[in-house]
Scaffold this motif. Structure first.
Motif, PDB file in Angstrom:
ATOM      1  N   THR A  92      76.542  12.080  44.562  1.00 52.02           N
ATOM      2  CA  THR A  92      77.649  12.694  45.297  1.00 52.02           C
ATOM      3  C   THR A  92      77.340  14.150  45.623  1.00 52.02           C
ATOM      4  O   THR A  92      77.871  14.703  46.585  1.00 52.02           O
ATOM      5  CB  THR A  92      78.940  12.609  44.470  1.00 52.02           C
ATOM      6  N   ASN A  93      76.501  14.750  44.807  1.00 48.86           N
ATOM      7  CA  ASN A  93      76.020  16.099  45.082  1.00 48.86           C
ATOM      8  C   ASN A  93      74.791  15.982  45.978  1.00 48.86           C
ATOM      9  O   ASN A  93      73.682  15.727  45.517  1.00 48.86           O
ATOM     10  CB  ASN A  93      75.670  16.812  43.770  1.00 48.86           C
ATOM     11  N   LYS A  94      74.990  16.162  47.248  1.00 51.18           N
ATOM     12  CA  LYS A  94      73.932  15.919  48.228  1.00 51.18           C
ATOM     13  C   LYS A  94      72.744  16.870  48.079  1.00 51.18           C
ATOM     14  O   LYS A  94      71.641  16.554  48.514  1.00 51.18           O
ATOM     15  CB  LYS A  94      74.496  16.007  49.652  1.00 51.18           C
ATOM     16  N   SER A  95      72.986  18.017  47.459  1.00 50.21           N
ATOM     17  CA  SER A  95      71.880  18.954  47.270  1.00 50.21           C
ATOM     18  C   SER A  95      70.798  18.375  46.368  1.00 50.21           C
ATOM     19  O   SER A  95      69.618  18.704  46.514  1.00 50.21           O
ATOM     20  CB  SER A  95      72.402  20.267  46.664  1.00 50.21           C
ATOM     21  N   LEU A  96      71.207  17.498  45.439  1.00 52.26           N
ATOM     22  CA  LEU A  96      70.218  16.884  44.558  1.00 52.26           C
ATOM     23  C   LEU A  96      69.289  15.958  45.335  1.00 52.26           C
ATOM     24  O   LEU A  96      68.127  15.775  44.949  1.00 52.26           O
ATOM     25  CB  LEU A  96      70.921  16.109  43.445  1.00 52.26           C
ATOM     26  N   ILE A  97      69.818  15.361  46.403  1.00 52.21           N
ATOM     27  CA  ILE A  97      68.976  14.505  47.253  1.00 52.21           C
ATOM     28  C   ILE A  97      67.928  15.359  47.962  1.00 52.21           C
ATOM     29  O   ILE A  97      66.754  14.992  48.028  1.00 52.21           O
ATOM     30  CB  ILE A  97      69.838  13.738  48.268  1.00 52.21           C
ATOM     31  N   PHE A  98      68.369  16.510  48.466  1.00 53.14           N
ATOM     32  CA  PHE A  98      67.402  17.382  49.146  1.00 53.14           C
ATOM     33  C   PHE A  98      66.348  17.894  48.173  1.00 53.14           C
ATOM     34  O   PHE A  98      65.182  18.054  48.555  1.00 53.14           O
ATOM     35  CB  PHE A  98      68.100  18.570  49.804  1.00 53.14           C
ATOM     36  N   ASN A  99      66.743  18.173  46.927  1.00 52.92           N
ATOM     37  CA  ASN A  99      65.785  18.710  45.955  1.00 52.92           C
ATOM     38  C   ASN A  99      64.596  17.783  45.737  1.00 52.92           C
ATOM     39  O   ASN A  99      63.521  18.227  45.325  1.00 52.92           O
ATOM     40  CB  ASN A  99      66.484  18.966  44.619  1.00 52.92           C
ATOM     41  N   LEU A 100      64.813  16.502  46.018  1.00 53.87           N
ATOM     42  CA  LEU A 100      63.716  15.552  45.903  1.00 53.87           C
ATOM     43  C   LEU A 100      62.611  15.855  46.921  1.00 53.87           C
ATOM     44  O   LEU A 100      61.430  15.590  46.668  1.00 53.87           O
ATOM     45  CB  LEU A 100      64.242  14.131  46.097  1.00 53.87           C
TER      46      LEU A 100
ATOM     47  N   GLU B   4      54.644  26.102  53.616  1.00 53.88           N
ATOM     48  CA  GLU B   4      55.022  27.515  53.629  1.00 53.88           C
ATOM     49  C   GLU B   4      56.269  27.745  54.487  1.00 53.88           C
ATOM     50  O   GLU B   4      57.158  28.518  54.112  1.00 53.88           O
ATOM     51  CB  GLU B   4      53.859  28.363  54.142  1.00 53.88           C
ATOM     52  N   LEU B   5      56.339  27.078  55.631  1.00 54.14           N
ATOM     53  CA  LEU B   5      57.531  27.190  56.465  1.00 54.14           C
ATOM     54  C   LEU B   5      58.759  26.642  55.739  1.00 54.14           C
ATOM     55  O   LEU B   5      59.865  27.175  55.870  1.00 54.14           O
ATOM     56  CB  LEU B   5      57.318  26.431  57.783  1.00 54.14           C
ATOM     57  N   GLY B   6      58.563  25.576  54.973  1.00 56.21           N
ATOM     58  CA  GLY B   6      59.670  24.999  54.224  1.00 56.21           C
ATOM     59  C   GLY B   6      60.180  25.936  53.140  1.00 56.21           C
ATOM     60  O   GLY B   6      61.402  26.090  52.959  1.00 56.21           O
ATOM     61  N   PHE B   7      59.264  26.551  52.393  1.00 55.25           N
ATOM     62  CA  PHE B   7      59.683  27.531  51.382  1.00 55.25           C
ATOM     63  C   PHE B   7      60.468  28.671  52.025  1.00 55.25           C
ATOM     64  O   PHE B   7      61.518  29.088  51.513  1.00 55.25           O
ATOM     65  CB  PHE B   7      58.457  28.103  50.659  1.00 55.25           C
TER      66      PHE B   7
ATOM     67  N   LEU C  72      70.451  36.300  45.398  1.00 57.73           N
ATOM     68  CA  LEU C  72      69.912  37.651  45.337  1.00 57.73           C
ATOM     69  C   LEU C  72      68.488  37.679  45.884  1.00 57.73           C
ATOM     70  O   LEU C  72      67.637  36.878  45.494  1.00 57.73           O
ATOM     71  CB  LEU C  72      69.921  38.161  43.894  1.00 57.73           C
ATOM     72  N   LYS C  73      68.236  38.629  46.783  1.00 62.53           N
ATOM     73  CA  LYS C  73      66.910  38.723  47.403  1.00 62.53           C
ATOM     74  C   LYS C  73      65.830  39.105  46.400  1.00 62.53           C
ATOM     75  O   LYS C  73      64.664  38.754  46.579  1.00 62.53           O
ATOM     76  CB  LYS C  73      66.941  39.727  48.555  1.00 62.53           C
ATOM     77  N   TYR C  74      66.209  39.821  45.363  1.00 65.17           N
ATOM     78  CA  TYR C  74      65.247  40.214  44.337  1.00 65.17           C
ATOM     79  C   TYR C  74      65.562  39.555  43.000  1.00 65.17           C
ATOM     80  O   TYR C  74      65.181  40.049  41.945  1.00 65.17           O
ATOM     81  CB  TYR C  74      65.236  41.747  44.178  1.00 65.17           C
TER      82      TYR C  74
ATOM     83  N   THR D 198      65.504  31.378  52.880  1.00 63.27           N
ATOM     84  CA  THR D 198      66.358  32.102  53.817  1.00 63.27           C
ATOM     85  C   THR D 198      67.775  31.557  53.784  1.00 63.27           C
ATOM     86  O   THR D 198      68.759  32.323  53.773  1.00 63.27           O
ATOM     87  CB  THR D 198      65.790  32.011  55.239  1.00 63.27           C
ATOM     88  N   PHE D 199      67.918  30.227  53.776  1.00 61.64           N
ATOM     89  CA  PHE D 199      69.239  29.619  53.677  1.00 61.64           C
ATOM     90  C   PHE D 199      69.951  30.032  52.395  1.00 61.64           C
ATOM     91  O   PHE D 199      71.145  30.364  52.394  1.00 61.64           O
ATOM     92  CB  PHE D 199      69.136  28.090  53.730  1.00 61.64           C
ATOM     93  N   LEU D 200      69.223  30.016  51.281  1.00 59.72           N
ATOM     94  CA  LEU D 200      69.819  30.374  49.989  1.00 59.72           C
ATOM     95  C   LEU D 200      70.251  31.840  49.968  1.00 59.72           C
ATOM     96  O   LEU D 200      71.331  32.179  49.456  1.00 59.72           O
ATOM     97  CB  LEU D 200      68.825  30.101  48.862  1.00 59.72           C
ATOM     98  N   GLN D 201      69.425  32.697  50.514  1.00 64.87           N
ATOM     99  CA  GLN D 201      69.757  34.123  50.523  1.00 64.87           C
ATOM    100  C   GLN D 201      70.938  34.404  51.443  1.00 64.87           C
ATOM    101  O   GLN D 201      71.770  35.269  51.146  1.00 64.87           O
ATOM    102  CB  GLN D 201      68.541  34.945  50.937  1.00 64.87           C
TER     103      GLN D 201
END
Length: 268
Positions: free
Chosen positions: A76-84, A207-210, A223-225, A215-218
């Motif tokens: 139900t937490n869709k973020s866990l699917i992406f983490n795969l 590298e583009l994925g990282f 926190l940027k640092y 960028t989305f998370l920030q």
């Protein structure tokens, strides 16, 4: 008078002096020095790559399990699917793909065994790469997010397609049914070159994925640092160093058997 000072019984080199002989020996030694400088062994770089592979696997697991909450195919937490997606793409696609490239001439087995390992690892890497991309599509579809809107997705999808083409070409030409001797001889350098280019594309996509994910998370408040931001950047840096080690290992001459063999896997 013209023959005074010369002994007909002596070698010509002694009659004419030793200077030409010295110049010849210097000319003969120059190519030897050039060969020694270019004879970079592949084995040390494979050791470095193995260490970096372990580091990359640990870092990507810590990021997605500790910081992102875990991984799952259904949740139900869709973020866990992406983490795969990043876990499978780094460990399953990049790391196994790296091992497949280095195994061709880095393992101390026969040519036939090395080729079978090379093919098997590439097969597993391709299957896991398709699974990892499927996880990203699944996350987008179940979360109502558009697909294929970023450069990362374009490069990633194109890379997996080229990887599949490379695998099919290698299987048909070098394994079954196997091309003629002339075809295999001519195809081998292109197969190796194309494989390295596809591998570099895979590194670029990672590298583009990282960068995209960070960028989305920030933008969402990370926190940027902060610790997680540094972890993601450091993981990306390790992947770059891993790719450099693998490319150097693949480009360096093999330590034992002829790397220019073009026999099929079934050949002795």
């Amino acid at each position: 008078m013209s023959g005074v000072g010369k002994n007909k019984d002596l070698p010509i080199g002694l009659n004419q002096g030793t200077k030409p002989v010295v110049e010849t020996s210097k000319q003969e030694r120059k190519p030897e020095k050039m060969v020694k400088l270019s004879n970079v062994p592949a084995l040390p770089f494979t050791y470095v790559a193995h260490v970096l592979e372990v580091a990359a696997a640990v870092l990507v697991l810590v990021w997605n399990i500790h910081f992102r909450g875990g991984i799952a195919w259904d949740s139900t937490n869709k973020s866990l699917i992406f983490n795969l997606h990043p876990v499978v793409m780094v460990i399953g696609f990049l790391i196994l793909g790296s091992e497949a490239i280095m195994s061709y001439k880095g393992l101390p087995f026969s040519k036939e065994v090395n080729k079978r390992i090379h093919l098997t690892l590439h097969t597993i890497a391709l299957v896991l790469g398709i699974w990892g991309i499927s996880a990203a599509f699944k996350f987008h579809n179940e979360s109502g997010i558009d697909n294929l809107y970023s450069l990362h997705s374009w490069v990633g999808l194109g890379t997996i397609c080229l990887y599949g083409i490379q695998w099919i070409f290698g299987f048909v030409t070098f394994f079954y049914p196997g091309g003629s001797v002339a075809l295999r001889r001519d195809a081998l350098p292109w197969h190796g070159l194309f494989g390295v280019l596809v591998y570099i594309l895979a590194l670029a996509s990672a590298e583009l994925g990282f960068l995209e994910k960070l960028t989305f998370l920030q933008n969402s408040g990370l926190l940027k640092y902060g610790t997680e931001a540094f972890l993601v950047n450091f993981t990306a840096l390790v992947v770059i160093l891993l790719g450099a080690s693998v490319v150097i290992s693949a480009s360096a001459p093999a330590h034992s058997e002829d790397p220019h063999s073009y026999s099929t896997i079934s050949d002795a």
